[in-house]
Design a protein around this motif. Structure first.
Motif, PDB file in Angstrom:
ATOM      1  N   SER A  95      67.327  37.915 -21.119  1.00 26.19           N
ATOM      2  CA  SER A  95      67.803  38.175 -22.478  1.00 26.19           C
ATOM      3  C   SER A  95      67.951  39.677 -22.727  1.00 26.19           C
ATOM      4  CB  SER A  95      66.837  37.559 -23.489  1.00 26.19           C
ATOM      5  OG  SER A  95      67.228  37.822 -24.800  1.00 26.19           O
ATOM      6  N   GLY A  96      66.980  40.454 -22.256  1.00 21.25           N
ATOM      7  CA  GLY A  96      67.063  41.903 -22.451  1.00 21.25           C
ATOM      8  C   GLY A  96      68.233  42.526 -21.737  1.00 21.25           C
TER       9      GLY A  96
ATOM     10  N   ILE B 294      61.723  41.198 -25.057  1.00 22.02           N
ATOM     11  CA  ILE B 294      60.309  40.863 -25.238  1.00 22.02           C
ATOM     12  C   ILE B 294      60.148  39.727 -26.236  1.00 22.02           C
ATOM     13  CG2 ILE B 294      58.096  41.749 -26.072  1.00 22.02           C
ATOM     14  CD1 ILE B 294      58.931  44.495 -25.017  1.00 22.02           C
ATOM     15  N   GLU B 295      60.897  39.822 -27.352  1.00 25.33           N
ATOM     16  CA  GLU B 295      60.798  38.787 -28.385  1.00 25.33           C
ATOM     17  C   GLU B 295      61.203  37.427 -27.836  1.00 25.33           C
ATOM     18  OE1 GLU B 295      62.885  37.626 -32.658  1.00 25.33           O
ATOM     19  OE2 GLU B 295      63.237  39.604 -31.741  1.00 25.33           O
ATOM     20  N   HIS B 296      62.306  37.400 -27.077  1.00 26.55           N
ATOM     21  CA  HIS B 296      62.768  36.114 -26.560  1.00 26.55           C
ATOM     22  C   HIS B 296      61.852  35.603 -25.440  1.00 26.55           C
ATOM     23  CE1 HIS B 296      65.566  32.859 -25.952  1.00 26.55           C
ATOM     24  NE2 HIS B 296      65.576  33.114 -24.666  1.00 26.55           N
ATOM     25  N   GLY B 297      61.243  36.501 -24.698  1.00 21.58           N
ATOM     26  CA  GLY B 297      60.306  36.066 -23.665  1.00 21.58           C
ATOM     27  C   GLY B 297      59.146  35.299 -24.264  1.00 21.58           C
ATOM     28  N   PHE B 298      58.513  35.875 -25.295  1.00 13.27           N
ATOM     29  CA  PHE B 298      57.408  35.170 -25.948  1.00 13.27           C
ATOM     30  C   PHE B 298      57.898  33.879 -26.600  1.00 13.27           C
ATOM     31  CE2 PHE B 298      55.239  39.312 -25.733  1.00 13.27           C
ATOM     32  CZ  PHE B 298      53.981  38.894 -25.327  1.00 13.27           C
ATOM     33  N   SER B 299      59.067  33.938 -27.215  1.00 19.16           N
ATOM     34  CA  SER B 299      59.611  32.742 -27.866  1.00 19.16           C
ATOM     35  C   SER B 299      59.851  31.633 -26.857  1.00 19.16           C
ATOM     36  CB  SER B 299      60.917  33.096 -28.578  1.00 19.16           C
ATOM     37  OG  SER B 299      61.516  31.940 -29.103  1.00 19.16           O
TER      38      SER B 299
ATOM     39  N   GLY C  69      72.884  30.940 -23.275  1.00 19.95           N
ATOM     40  CA  GLY C  69      73.642  30.458 -24.408  1.00 19.95           C
ATOM     41  C   GLY C  69      73.235  31.126 -25.708  1.00 19.95           C
ATOM     42  N   ARG C  70      71.968  31.463 -25.863  1.00 19.49           N
ATOM     43  CA  ARG C  70      71.508  32.127 -27.083  1.00 19.49           C
ATOM     44  C   ARG C  70      72.098  33.534 -27.202  1.00 19.49           C
ATOM     45  NH1 ARG C  70      67.224  35.478 -28.505  1.00 19.49           N
ATOM     46  NH2 ARG C  70      66.333  35.112 -30.580  1.00 19.49           N
ATOM     47  N   VAL C  71      72.150  34.244 -26.065  1.00 18.21           N
ATOM     48  CA  VAL C  71      72.710  35.597 -26.092  1.00 18.21           C
ATOM     49  C   VAL C  71      74.218  35.547 -26.351  1.00 18.21           C
ATOM     50  CG1 VAL C  71      73.078  37.681 -24.729  1.00 18.21           C
ATOM     51  CG2 VAL C  71      70.894  36.473 -24.590  1.00 18.21           C
ATOM     52  N   LEU C  72      74.889  34.495 -25.815  1.00 17.98           N
ATOM     53  CA  LEU C  72      76.340  34.375 -25.970  1.00 17.98           C
ATOM     54  C   LEU C  72      76.701  33.500 -27.168  1.00 17.98           C
ATOM     55  CD1 LEU C  72      77.302  33.829 -22.217  1.00 17.98           C
ATOM     56  CD2 LEU C  72      77.241  35.969 -23.506  1.00 17.98           C
ATOM     57  N   ASN C  73      75.914  33.579 -28.206  1.00 16.55           N
ATOM     58  CA  ASN C  73      76.123  32.711 -29.366  1.00 16.55           C
ATOM     59  C   ASN C  73      77.464  32.969 -30.046  1.00 16.55           C
ATOM     60  OD1 ASN C  73      75.236  30.639 -31.045  1.00 16.55           O
ATOM     61  ND2 ASN C  73      74.464  32.072 -32.567  1.00 16.55           N
TER      62      ASN C  73
ATOM     63  N   SER D 272      68.864  45.068 -24.964  1.00 10.70           N
ATOM     64  CA  SER D 272      67.798  45.454 -25.891  1.00 10.70           C
ATOM     65  C   SER D 272      66.459  45.018 -25.321  1.00 10.70           C
ATOM     66  CB  SER D 272      68.010  44.811 -27.266  1.00 10.70           C
ATOM     67  OG  SER D 272      66.890  45.027 -28.096  1.00 10.70           O
ATOM     68  N   VAL D 273      65.557  46.002 -25.156  1.00  5.80           N
ATOM     69  CA  VAL D 273      64.223  45.685 -24.633  1.00  5.80           C
ATOM     70  C   VAL D 273      63.437  44.858 -25.646  1.00  5.80           C
ATOM     71  CG1 VAL D 273      62.031  46.664 -23.855  1.00  5.80           C
ATOM     72  CG2 VAL D 273      64.195  47.758 -23.214  1.00  5.80           C
ATOM     73  N   ASN D 274      63.555  45.230 -26.918  1.00  8.12           N
ATOM     74  CA  ASN D 274      62.816  44.507 -27.963  1.00  8.12           C
ATOM     75  C   ASN D 274      63.245  43.044 -28.029  1.00  8.12           C
ATOM     76  OD1 ASN D 274      61.383  46.804 -28.699  1.00  8.12           O
ATOM     77  ND2 ASN D 274      62.895  47.418 -30.246  1.00  8.12           N
TER      78      ASN D 274
END
Length: 611
Positions: free
Chosen positions: A354-355, A365-370, A557-561, A360-362
């Motif tokens: 995702s990053g 990280i957010e999507h990793g935990f999610s 798919g989330r990144v390519l929304n 985006s690093v943030n």
């Protein structure tokens, strides 16, 4: 009352004990009596429950014995200081020192005094049974005039006498050597083997019965290779005369001991195949932190194939390869740790992907935990869903259950369930036109589809639902009728594998291989047979590998929304195949690497039947 205490009481009642007991001999005798009434051929489920309860009681009793032995050892260590002072003083006045019995000798004496059979089947009933003594009885000697004191000479073991000893003498001397320690016993093993072979034919049956009783009563104090020697010499499993001589109860006790101490594996190919897996299991129970870390790395590299390898081997083969109960328990706990570590790996890969895609690093990280929390929650929820469905399938009247469990219905019900999913989707599509009645009908058919079409192992069910959710997410504008048809497709395809109508590799292996049927089968599995492929991979590669591949495709798919639905769906499906292929390749490489790292350290204890 605590849960473990209630379970202990329940196990005692299952084995046949009059009340809760930690006495190993009492547990064995109760188990032997109950075993005569519970045969695996008559009621396999009752026999399995009896066996599991017995194993738990024996493990508990042995723990209690170990605690008592440790306390005795500490007490003996305290007395040893006083004993040393007494010995030193006695040496000054040339008086012999008194040697205290070891805790092991005391335990053996206690077993002999309390559990040795009071009546033996030998000699014949006309003659009284000889009393049992810790050492062979010596004939009374006439009184002799006093002689000057001579230096004490070590006793000559009867194994080394020129004349052949009797079976009773051999048993007594074996007990004596057990008290002296493993070194003395090991030195006498060749002589024991020779004297057993030299016994006359008319005394072999007596020796077989005497040593059978000794093995049953002193099981915890006998080295595995000694049990193997006696098993091989007397051929207890095939000699019908010994069963008549011992009786049902004592023969059942002997059979239980031999089952817990199966003969060791000597086949070089089998030892080479399972040596790395056994080595990881042995390291996992080591007291060394470094060894346990090595075992964790090995299990992490092997992935889901490690528990599959253990399952393929089976409990009996693993015991014959040298693993004991503690090592088997430790490697099972290690499997739980590695499965949890797989969730962390999924989160890291999802966050990294995702990053990189979002720049985006943030966000990574957010999507990793999610992703990690989503996978954990999804797997937990699906576990409860599977249990609820099993409960509902069982919660039917007895007369209806008998009809539903017919062989014909078992073959037909999965397809009824798949069709119910399609009807539920169609009814939901028509609900805006025909009102709430059609919506209620869709719920009824959905329930039927879940009960009949969503069957299999938890891994299959979880993978099937995750795959359906993936396609729903890939095409967010999907109509209810299409979602119902997809659910029917996935349910039917999983049933194809579950019912063994088509198995990509009929020969069971711990690693997925090229499917049977060549490129035509591969083309089918990658298109209309995709759920069958995923169900097969969830069985061989693990549920977390398939769910992980789906999670990574959903991340794309989330990144390519913002991309159009059709191109995004194509990219997500391509990402699913790519993630699945890379995950399988990494698992295969890890399996071969772990086996190479542990190949040079085969299980040494398996060579001599270690427990």
């Amino acid at each position: 009352m605590e849960a473990w205490h209630e379970d202990w009481h329940r196990d005692c009642a299952t084995v046949g004990l009059a009340g809760p007991s930690s006495d190993l001999g009492e547990i064995k005798r109760a188990y032997a009596k109950t075993l005569r009434k519970t045969r695996p051929d008559d009621d396999a489920q009752a026999y399995q429950a009896l066996r599991e309860a017995y194993d738990r009681l024996v493990a508990h009793a042995r723990r209690q014995e170990l605690i008592a032995a440790q306390a005795a050892a500490e007490e003996a260590a305290t007395e040893a200081v006083t004993e040393a002072v007494v010995t030193e003083a006695a040496a000054v006045v040339d008086e012999p020192a008194v040697v205290a019995a070891s805790p092991m000798a005391e335990q053996i004496e206690a077993v002999i005094d309390s559990e040795w059979p009071a009546t033996a089947p030998f000699p014949p009933a006309a003659a009284p049974a000889p009393a049992f003594h810790p050492h062979p009885p010596q004939p009374a000697q006439p009184a002799q005039p006093a002689q000057p004191a001579q230096p004490a000479q070590p006793a000559q073991p009867v194994f080394l006498e020129a004349a052949g000893p009797s079976p009773e003498d051999l048993c007594h001397e074996l007990i004596h050597l057990l008290k002296q320690g493993p070194a003395k016993l090991e030195a006498a093993m060749p002589a024991l083997r020779r004297h057993l072979g030299d016994l006359p034919l008319e005394r072999q049956l007596e020796a077989s019965a005497r040593f059978a009783d000794l093995v049953v009563q002193l099981e915890d104090h006998l080295p595995p290779h000694l049990i193997d020697l006696l098993r091989e010499h007397f051929n207890w499993s095939r000699d019908f005369r010994i069963e008549r001589l011992l009786g049902d109860e004592r023969m059942a006790a002997l059979a239980a001991v031999l089952e817990r101490h199966p003969p060791p594996i000597t086949d070089p190919a089998t030892l080479e195949e399972f040596a790395p897996t056994v080595r990881v299991a042995q390291l996992s129970s080591s007291a060394s932190e470094g060894n346990r870390f090595k075992a964790f790395i090995g299990a992490l590299l092997m992935g889901h194939t490690l528990p599959l390898h253990l399952q393929w081997a089976g409990w009996q083969l693993l015991r014959r390869l040298g693993l004991d109960e503690a090592e088997l328990g430790a490697v099972q706990k290690l499997g739980v740790k590695t499965r949890n570590a797989a969730l962390v790996v999924i989160a890291l890969l999802a966050g990294l992907l995702s990053g990189v895609l979002a720049g985006s690093v943030n966000e990574g990280i957010e999507h990793g935990f999610s992703a990690m929390f989503s996978v954990v929650i999804f797997c937990v929820v699906m576990g409860y869903v599977g249990q609820a469905l099993d409960f509902l399938r069982e919660a039917v009247p007895a007369w209806l259950a008998g009809k539903l469990k017919s062989e014909r219905w078992e073959r037909l019900s999965p397809w009824v369930g798949a069709a119910s999913f399609a009807v539920a989707g169609l009814a939901l599509q028509l609900a805006p036109v025909y009102g709430d009645a059609m919506a209620g009908l869709s719920l009824v058919f959905l329930a039927i589809g879940l009960l009949l079409g969503l069957k299999g192992t938890p891994a299959m069910i979880t993978t099937a639902v995750a795959l359906w959710g993936f396609f729903v997410w890939a095409v967010p504008t999907m109509m209810p009728v299409v979602a119902g048809l997809q659910a029917a497709w996935i349910s039917a395809s999983v049933s194809v594998y579950r019912l063994r109508l088509y198995v990509p590799n009929p020969t069971f292996r711990v690693q997925p291989t090229r499917p049977a049927g060549g490129w035509q089968a591969i083309a089918v599995l990658l298109t209309v047979g995709l759920p069958t492929l995923m169900a097969w991979l969830s069985s061989l590669a693990g549920m977390r590998s398939t769910v992980g591949a789906i999670t990574l495709a959903l991340t794309v798919g989330r990144v390519l929304n913002g991309v159009a639905p059709l191109p995004r769906a194509a990219i997500m499906i391509g990402s699913l195949y790519l993630a699945m292929g890379l995950w399988l390749a990494a698992q295969r490489a890890g399996w071969h690497l772990a086996r190479r790292l542990f190949r040079g350290t085969p299980a040494a204890s398996a060579m001599n039947g270690g427990r």
